[in-house]
Design a protein around this motif. Structure first.
Motif, PDB file in Angstrom:
ATOM      1  N   HIS A 142      -7.191   5.254  15.132  1.00  0.00           N
ATOM      2  CA  HIS A 142      -8.137   5.313  13.836  1.00  0.00           C
ATOM      3  C   HIS A 142      -9.653   4.681  14.470  1.00  0.00           C
ATOM      4  O   HIS A 142     -10.175   4.479  13.503  1.00  0.00           O
ATOM      5  CB  HIS A 142      -7.674   5.476  12.414  1.00  0.00           C
ATOM      6  CG  HIS A 142      -6.240   5.035  12.611  1.00  0.00           C
ATOM      7  ND1 HIS A 142      -6.244   6.343  11.907  1.00  0.00           N
ATOM      8  CD2 HIS A 142      -5.051   5.422  12.319  1.00  0.00           C
ATOM      9  CE1 HIS A 142      -5.319   7.308  11.302  1.00  0.00           C
ATOM     10  NE2 HIS A 142      -4.010   6.033  12.083  1.00  0.00           N
TER      11      HIS A 142
ATOM     12  N   ILE B 208      -6.654   0.592   9.173  1.00  0.00           N
ATOM     13  CA  ILE B 208      -7.470   1.654   8.085  1.00  0.00           C
ATOM     14  C   ILE B 208      -6.334   1.157   6.700  1.00  0.00           C
ATOM     15  O   ILE B 208      -6.888   1.830   5.990  1.00  0.00           O
ATOM     16  CB  ILE B 208      -7.132   3.009   8.896  1.00  0.00           C
ATOM     17  CG1 ILE B 208      -5.772   3.396   8.431  1.00  0.00           C
ATOM     18  CG2 ILE B 208      -8.195   3.211   9.752  1.00  0.00           C
ATOM     19  CD1 ILE B 208      -5.136   4.943   8.537  1.00  0.00           C
ATOM     20  N   CYS B 209      -5.743   0.457   6.672  1.00  0.00           N
ATOM     21  CA  CYS B 209      -5.170   0.773   5.360  1.00  0.00           C
ATOM     22  C   CYS B 209      -4.955  -0.788   5.124  1.00  0.00           C
ATOM     23  O   CYS B 209      -5.587  -1.546   4.892  1.00  0.00           O
ATOM     24  CB  CYS B 209      -3.645   0.435   5.672  1.00  0.00           C
ATOM     25  SG  CYS B 209      -3.416   2.897   5.476  1.00  0.00           S
ATOM     26  N   ARG B 210      -4.197  -1.793   5.781  1.00  0.00           N
ATOM     27  CA  ARG B 210      -4.359  -3.816   5.486  1.00  0.00           C
ATOM     28  C   ARG B 210      -4.938  -4.704   5.848  1.00  0.00           C
ATOM     29  O   ARG B 210      -5.592  -5.056   4.827  1.00  0.00           O
ATOM     30  CB  ARG B 210      -2.691  -3.494   6.208  1.00  0.00           C
ATOM     31  CG  ARG B 210      -1.111  -3.513   5.272  1.00  0.00           C
ATOM     32  CD  ARG B 210      -0.158  -3.340   5.749  1.00  0.00           C
ATOM     33  NE  ARG B 210      -0.620  -2.604   7.561  1.00  0.00           N
ATOM     34  CZ  ARG B 210       0.453  -3.341   7.970  1.00  0.00           C
ATOM     35  NH1 ARG B 210       1.498  -3.912   8.179  1.00  0.00           N
ATOM     36  NH2 ARG B 210       0.418  -2.563   9.446  1.00  0.00           N
TER      37      ARG B 210
ATOM     38  N   LEU C  38      -1.715  -2.713  12.300  1.00  0.00           N
ATOM     39  CA  LEU C  38      -1.418  -1.537  13.542  1.00  0.00           C
ATOM     40  C   LEU C  38      -2.938  -0.756  13.477  1.00  0.00           C
ATOM     41  O   LEU C  38      -3.692  -0.729  15.029  1.00  0.00           O
ATOM     42  CB  LEU C  38      -0.600  -0.308  12.501  1.00  0.00           C
ATOM     43  CG  LEU C  38       0.132   0.473  13.956  1.00  0.00           C
ATOM     44  CD1 LEU C  38      -0.649  -0.377  15.838  1.00  0.00           C
ATOM     45  CD2 LEU C  38       1.161   1.347  13.347  1.00  0.00           C
ATOM     46  N   GLY C  39      -3.291   0.152  12.591  1.00  0.00           N
ATOM     47  CA  GLY C  39      -4.178   1.058  12.425  1.00  0.00           C
ATOM     48  C   GLY C  39      -5.774   0.888  12.080  1.00  0.00           C
ATOM     49  O   GLY C  39      -6.576   1.286  12.395  1.00  0.00           O
TER      50      GLY C  39
HETATM   51  P1  4NP Z   1      -2.606   0.131   8.907  1.00  0.00           P
HETATM   52  O1  4NP Z   1      -1.979   1.109   8.777  1.00  0.00           O
HETATM   53  O2  4NP Z   1      -1.439  -0.984  10.057  1.00  0.00           O
HETATM   54  O3  4NP Z   1      -1.959  -0.590   7.747  1.00  0.00           O
HETATM   55  O4  4NP Z   1      -3.671   0.151   9.044  1.00  0.00           O
HETATM   56  C1  4NP Z   1      -1.358   2.346   9.215  1.00  0.00           C
HETATM   57  C2  4NP Z   1      -2.336   3.284   9.403  1.00  0.00           C
HETATM   58  C3  4NP Z   1      -2.383   4.118  10.916  1.00  0.00           C
HETATM   59  C4  4NP Z   1      -0.896   4.267  11.228  1.00  0.00           C
HETATM   60  C5  4NP Z   1       0.123   3.724  10.592  1.00  0.00           C
HETATM   61  C6  4NP Z   1      -0.054   2.188   9.921  1.00  0.00           C
HETATM   62  N1  4NP Z   1      -0.315   5.549  12.088  1.00  0.00           N
HETATM   63  O5  4NP Z   1       0.794   5.279  12.781  1.00  0.00           O
HETATM   64  O6  4NP Z   1      -1.416   6.115  12.138  1.00  0.00           O
END
Ligand code: 4NP
Length: 163
Positions: free
Chosen positions: A50, A18-20, A15-16
């Motif tokens: 992000h 920045i993590c997975r 999604l973002g």
């Molecule tokens: P990602 O995690 O999808 O693993 O990068 C998230 C990062 C940010 C958000 C949600 C999930 N957010 O809502 O900002």
């Protein structure tokens, strides 16, 4: 090096971004290098929240504690051009899958999109849980899942069963 100079181009999507997906990206890049494979790896997010940011500090620290560097990565948003630039698009969960498929134009593009954990647990449609609102244990659990699945991906690339 041009994108077309690679044997295989793999994009990790969450999604973002920045993590997975940066964690999956960093792990696969490291292993591709270790195995001398001519594979291009990148990552993107379906959302634009992000864009331009480094990975989440908690993911960076979790990765660093296991000897993987992801702090140089910068978030970007998935775009329909990615269907042209990549051979395989690994998504982390069903919501990412739906959001990516919304941008696809044809069946060839649809077929590039796969739930990443189906490489580890075939046909089970499991998700890499979003750790953003979670604990440090949740970040470590994401790391472990992605470490295991990227091992399988590397083995399949070497066997020629991913192409
Ligand atoms: P990602 O995690 O999808 O693993 O990068 C998230 C990062 C940010 C958000 C949600 C999930 N957010 O809502 O900002």
């Amino acid at each position: 090096m041009n994108q077309t100079d690679f044997d295989l181009r793999i994009l990790m999507v969450c999604l973002g971004n920045i993590c997975r997906s940066p964690m999956a990206d960093g792990l696969l890049r490291k292993k591709v290098k270790e195995h001398n494979l001519n594979v291009h790896v990148d990552s993107a997010g379906t959302a634009n929240y992000h864009v331009g940011s480094a990975p989440d500090k908690r993911m960076i620290e979790t990765a660093r504690s296991r000897g993987v560097n992801i702090d140089f990565l910068k978030a970007r948003q998935f775009s329909s051009n990615d269907f042209f630039d990549y051979d395989i698009i690994y998504v982390m969960d069903k919501s990412n899958l739906e959001n990516v498929l919304k941008l696809s134009q044809n069946n060839l593009e649809n077929q590039k999109v796969k739930l990443i954990l189906n490489e580890l647990y075939p046909n089970q449609n499991k998700h890499v849980p979003d750790p953003y609102y979670g604990t440090s244990e949740d970040f470590m659990a994401v790391y472990d899942l992605l470490d295991n699945v990227t091992d399988v991906i590397i083995q399949k690339i070497k066997d020629g069963t991913i192409r």
